[in-house]
Design a protein around this motif. Sequence first.
Motif, PDB file in Angstrom:
ATOM      1  N   LEU A   4      -8.350 -10.482 -40.251  1.00  0.00           N
ATOM      2  CA  LEU A   4      -9.527 -11.103 -40.856  1.00  0.00           C
ATOM      3  C   LEU A   4      -9.073 -12.237 -41.759  1.00  0.00           C
ATOM      4  N   VAL A   5      -9.653 -13.395 -41.578  1.00  0.00           N
ATOM      5  CA  VAL A   5      -9.400 -14.544 -42.437  1.00  0.00           C
ATOM      6  C   VAL A   5     -10.731 -14.928 -43.064  1.00  0.00           C
ATOM      7  N   ASP A   6     -10.767 -14.857 -44.377  1.00  0.00           N
ATOM      8  CA  ASP A   6     -12.008 -15.096 -45.121  1.00  0.00           C
ATOM      9  C   ASP A   6     -13.152 -14.252 -44.552  1.00  0.00           C
ATOM     10  N   GLY A   7     -12.804 -13.022 -44.170  1.00  0.00           N
ATOM     11  CA  GLY A   7     -13.786 -12.055 -43.704  1.00  0.00           C
ATOM     12  C   GLY A   7     -14.152 -12.142 -42.241  1.00  0.00           C
ATOM     13  N   ARG A   8     -13.606 -13.111 -41.523  1.00  0.00           N
ATOM     14  CA  ARG A   8     -13.949 -13.298 -40.108  1.00  0.00           C
ATOM     15  C   ARG A   8     -12.778 -12.918 -39.216  1.00  0.00           C
ATOM     16  N   ARG A   9     -13.085 -12.342 -38.058  1.00  0.00           N
ATOM     17  CA  ARG A   9     -12.052 -11.963 -37.094  1.00  0.00           C
ATOM     18  C   ARG A   9     -11.450 -13.198 -36.437  1.00  0.00           C
ATOM     19  N   ILE A  10     -10.119 -13.235 -36.382  1.00  0.00           N
ATOM     20  CA  ILE A  10      -9.450 -14.319 -35.657  1.00  0.00           C
ATOM     21  C   ILE A  10      -8.245 -13.750 -34.914  1.00  0.00           C
ATOM     22  N   ASN A  11      -7.822 -14.475 -33.900  1.00  0.00           N
ATOM     23  CA  ASN A  11      -6.567 -14.183 -33.225  1.00  0.00           C
ATOM     24  C   ASN A  11      -5.484 -14.955 -33.966  1.00  0.00           C
ATOM     25  N   ALA A  12      -4.621 -14.243 -34.658  1.00  0.00           N
ATOM     26  CA  ALA A  12      -3.602 -14.881 -35.496  1.00  0.00           C
ATOM     27  C   ALA A  12      -2.616 -15.700 -34.680  1.00  0.00           C
ATOM     28  N   CYS A  13      -2.476 -15.402 -33.390  1.00  0.00           N
ATOM     29  CA  CYS A  13      -1.540 -16.151 -32.552  1.00  0.00           C
ATOM     30  C   CYS A  13      -2.032 -17.564 -32.259  1.00  0.00           C
ATOM     31  N   LEU A  14      -3.317 -17.816 -32.446  1.00  0.00           N
ATOM     32  CA  LEU A  14      -3.889 -19.136 -32.158  1.00  0.00           C
ATOM     33  C   LEU A  14      -4.081 -20.000 -33.396  1.00  0.00           C
ATOM     34  N   GLN A  15      -3.900 -19.431 -34.568  1.00  0.00           N
ATOM     35  CA  GLN A  15      -4.190 -20.128 -35.814  1.00  0.00           C
ATOM     36  C   GLN A  15      -2.909 -20.639 -36.453  1.00  0.00           C
ATOM     37  N   LEU A  16      -2.829 -21.940 -36.687  1.00  0.00           N
ATOM     38  CA  LEU A  16      -1.679 -22.481 -37.392  1.00  0.00           C
ATOM     39  C   LEU A  16      -1.767 -22.078 -38.857  1.00  0.00           C
ATOM     40  N   ALA A  17      -0.686 -21.565 -39.379  1.00  0.00           N
ATOM     41  CA  ALA A  17      -0.658 -21.094 -40.767  1.00  0.00           C
ATOM     42  C   ALA A  17      -0.968 -22.236 -41.733  1.00  0.00           C
ATOM     43  N   ALA A  18      -0.472 -23.429 -41.445  1.00  0.00           N
ATOM     44  CA  ALA A  18      -0.652 -24.571 -42.340  1.00  0.00           C
ATOM     45  C   ALA A  18      -2.120 -24.932 -42.545  1.00  0.00           C
ATOM     46  N   SER A  19      -2.973 -24.547 -41.600  1.00  0.00           N
ATOM     47  CA  SER A  19      -4.400 -24.878 -41.704  1.00  0.00           C
ATOM     48  C   SER A  19      -5.170 -23.902 -42.577  1.00  0.00           C
ATOM     49  N   LEU A  20      -4.490 -22.890 -43.113  1.00  0.00           N
ATOM     50  CA  LEU A  20      -5.180 -21.837 -43.854  1.00  0.00           C
ATOM     51  C   LEU A  20      -4.938 -21.881 -45.359  1.00  0.00           C
ATOM     52  N   ASP A  21      -4.468 -22.969 -45.875  1.00  0.00           N
ATOM     53  CA  ASP A  21      -4.187 -23.052 -47.312  1.00  0.00           C
ATOM     54  C   ASP A  21      -5.412 -22.618 -48.116  1.00  0.00           C
ATOM     55  N   GLY A  22      -5.201 -21.655 -49.012  1.00  0.00           N
ATOM     56  CA  GLY A  22      -6.276 -21.147 -49.859  1.00  0.00           C
ATOM     57  C   GLY A  22      -7.063 -20.001 -49.254  1.00  0.00           C
ATOM     58  N   ALA A  23      -6.758 -19.610 -48.030  1.00  0.00           N
ATOM     59  CA  ALA A  23      -7.520 -18.563 -47.343  1.00  0.00           C
ATOM     60  C   ALA A  23      -7.127 -17.173 -47.814  1.00  0.00           C
ATOM     61  N   GLU A  24      -8.018 -16.234 -47.530  1.00  0.00           N
ATOM     62  CA  GLU A  24      -7.766 -14.822 -47.790  1.00  0.00           C
ATOM     63  C   GLU A  24      -7.571 -14.129 -46.446  1.00  0.00           C
ATOM     64  N   VAL A  25      -6.415 -13.479 -46.287  1.00  0.00           N
ATOM     65  CA  VAL A  25      -6.054 -12.827 -45.030  1.00  0.00           C
ATOM     66  C   VAL A  25      -5.973 -11.326 -45.267  1.00  0.00           C
ATOM     67  N   LEU A  26      -6.618 -10.564 -44.386  1.00  0.00           N
ATOM     68  CA  LEU A  26      -6.528  -9.107 -44.432  1.00  0.00           C
ATOM     69  C   LEU A  26      -5.921  -8.633 -43.125  1.00  0.00           C
ATOM     70  N   THR A  27      -4.817  -7.889 -43.238  1.00  0.00           N
ATOM     71  CA  THR A  27      -4.157  -7.318 -42.071  1.00  0.00           C
ATOM     72  C   THR A  27      -4.326  -5.810 -42.108  1.00  0.00           C
ATOM     73  N   ILE A  28      -3.891  -5.152 -41.053  1.00  0.00           N
ATOM     74  CA  ILE A  28      -3.985  -3.693 -40.977  1.00  0.00           C
ATOM     75  C   ILE A  28      -3.242  -3.039 -42.145  1.00  0.00           C
ATOM     76  N   GLU A  29      -2.173  -3.659 -42.626  1.00  0.00           N
ATOM     77  CA  GLU A  29      -1.406  -3.095 -43.737  1.00  0.00           C
ATOM     78  C   GLU A  29      -2.202  -3.044 -45.035  1.00  0.00           C
ATOM     79  N   GLY A  30      -3.213  -3.882 -45.169  1.00  0.00           N
ATOM     80  CA  GLY A  30      -3.999  -3.940 -46.393  1.00  0.00           C
ATOM     81  C   GLY A  30      -5.325  -3.213 -46.308  1.00  0.00           C
ATOM     82  N   LEU A  31      -5.557  -2.511 -45.224  1.00  0.00           N
ATOM     83  CA  LEU A  31      -6.874  -1.911 -45.009  1.00  0.00           C
ATOM     84  C   LEU A  31      -7.076  -0.600 -45.770  1.00  0.00           C
ATOM     85  N   ALA A  32      -6.128   0.301 -45.699  1.00  0.00           N
ATOM     86  CA  ALA A  32      -6.254   1.587 -46.404  1.00  0.00           C
ATOM     87  C   ALA A  32      -6.094   1.359 -47.905  1.00  0.00           C
ATOM     88  N   GLU A  33      -6.646   2.273 -48.672  1.00  0.00           N
ATOM     89  CA  GLU A  33      -6.463   2.211 -50.123  1.00  0.00           C
ATOM     90  C   GLU A  33      -5.592   3.386 -50.523  1.00  0.00           C
TER      91      GLU A  33
END
Length: 162
Positions: free
Chosen positions: A53-82
């Motif tokens: 999830l990037v800024d709350g929206r589902r994306i395929n991380a393999c298609l997204q250039l990291a440089a285009s995400l400056d300032g974004a919020e990324v949630l991965t499976i590692e950050g899902l559980a509390e």
Amino acid sequence: MTIPLSLTINGTRREIALDDPRVTLLDLLRERLHLTGSKKGCDRGQCGACTVLVDGRRINACLQLAASLDGAEVLTIEGLAEGDALHPVQAAFVEHDGFQCGFCTPGQIMSAVGLIREAQAGDDPERIREAMSGNLCRCGAYLGITEAVRDAQSRMNQGNAA
């Protein structure tokens, strides 16, 4: 030349110096940040194993250039559980056997979380299957996945009503 990048990943602000503007978000997560839950399946955006999830929206991380995400919020499976408490979607996947080999499971779970947050899931199994169609499971655990999404959404809606 390095590209400065500031991302919030799983709630933690990260300052990253990219040495290559062609680095995808998936490669940044897996190779530089050692967050290996998102999988590199097809590397073409066709299988969904890399869904985050990037800024709350589902994306395929393999298609997204990291440089285009400056300032974004990324949630991965590692950050899902509390802590030790699984997210309702994770718990539902376990209870409904929403996985077999487990390779696609992180992408499936992240897609389901995004789907529920986007209020796109509904209670119709066909609608859920259609909305999750970008996430492939080679083992064919689709019935368990669909039931897990329905159950998790119901639990999350009950939690919001309280």
